[in-house]
Design a protein around this motif. Structure first.
Motif, PDB file in Angstrom:
ATOM      1  N   LYS A  26       1.098   6.038   1.855  1.00 52.32           N
ATOM      2  CA  LYS A  26       0.136   5.024   2.284  1.00 52.32           C
ATOM      3  C   LYS A  26       0.494   3.715   1.590  1.00 52.32           C
ATOM      4  O   LYS A  26       0.892   3.713   0.428  1.00 52.32           O
ATOM      5  CB  LYS A  26      -1.287   5.424   1.883  1.00 52.32           C
ATOM      6  N   ARG A  32      -0.280  -2.066   6.492  1.00 53.24           N
ATOM      7  CA  ARG A  32       0.667  -1.240   7.250  1.00 53.24           C
ATOM      8  C   ARG A  32       2.080  -1.606   6.839  1.00 53.24           C
ATOM      9  O   ARG A  32       2.363  -2.744   6.478  1.00 53.24           O
ATOM     10  CB  ARG A  32       0.481  -1.479   8.742  1.00 53.24           C
ATOM     11  N   ALA A  52       5.841  -3.449  13.022  1.00 50.17           N
ATOM     12  CA  ALA A  52       5.039  -2.431  12.340  1.00 50.17           C
ATOM     13  C   ALA A  52       5.600  -1.039  12.591  1.00 50.17           C
ATOM     14  O   ALA A  52       6.105  -0.741  13.668  1.00 50.17           O
ATOM     15  CB  ALA A  52       3.594  -2.499  12.828  1.00 50.17           C
ATOM     16  N   GLU A  54       4.722   2.600  13.321  1.00 46.55           N
ATOM     17  CA  GLU A  54       3.549   3.218  13.941  1.00 46.55           C
ATOM     18  C   GLU A  54       3.296   4.651  13.496  1.00 46.55           C
ATOM     19  O   GLU A  54       2.230   5.184  13.725  1.00 46.55           O
ATOM     20  CB  GLU A  54       3.704   3.182  15.469  1.00 46.55           C
ATOM     21  N   GLU A  70       4.791  -4.175   3.054  1.00 43.95           N
ATOM     22  CA  GLU A  70       3.403  -4.001   3.475  1.00 43.95           C
ATOM     23  C   GLU A  70       2.842  -5.324   3.984  1.00 43.95           C
ATOM     24  O   GLU A  70       3.014  -6.367   3.365  1.00 43.95           O
ATOM     25  CB  GLU A  70       2.550  -3.517   2.303  1.00 43.95           C
TER      26      GLU A  70
END
Length: 86
Positions: A26, A32, A52, A54, A70
């Motif tokens: 994470k 993200r 990004a 996914e 990030e």
């Protein structure tokens, strides 16, 4: 050092002769992951143009380095950006 949050990066090295799937952690700031560099594709993506990720895992080609950065995903959120002085 000055109280501002800096960028978070995740670097994947695959020096093996076959592809490898990496489970992605994470993002520590709740944002993200976005691809900043992929040596297999010869891509260095300029800041602000990153794509990004996914999925929660990513396949990395043989003998490849991938760097993720990030991003908050919100252009108005200045928490993840450095301030510059005029």
């Amino acid at each position: 050092e000055n109280g501002e949050r800096d960028d978070s990066f995740y670097v994947m090295f695959n020096f093996h002769s076959t592809a490898h799937v990496f489970d992605l952690p994470k993002a520590p700031g709740g944002g993200r992951w976005h691809v900043r560099l992929n040596t297999d594709q010869g891509l260095f993506i300029p800041e602000g143009e990153e794509k990004a990720v996914e999925k929660k895992s990513m396949e990395v080609a043989p003998r490849t380095i991938v760097i993720l950065v990030e991003k908050s995903g919100r252009k108005q959120d200045g928490k993840n950006r450095k301030r510059t002085r005029a």
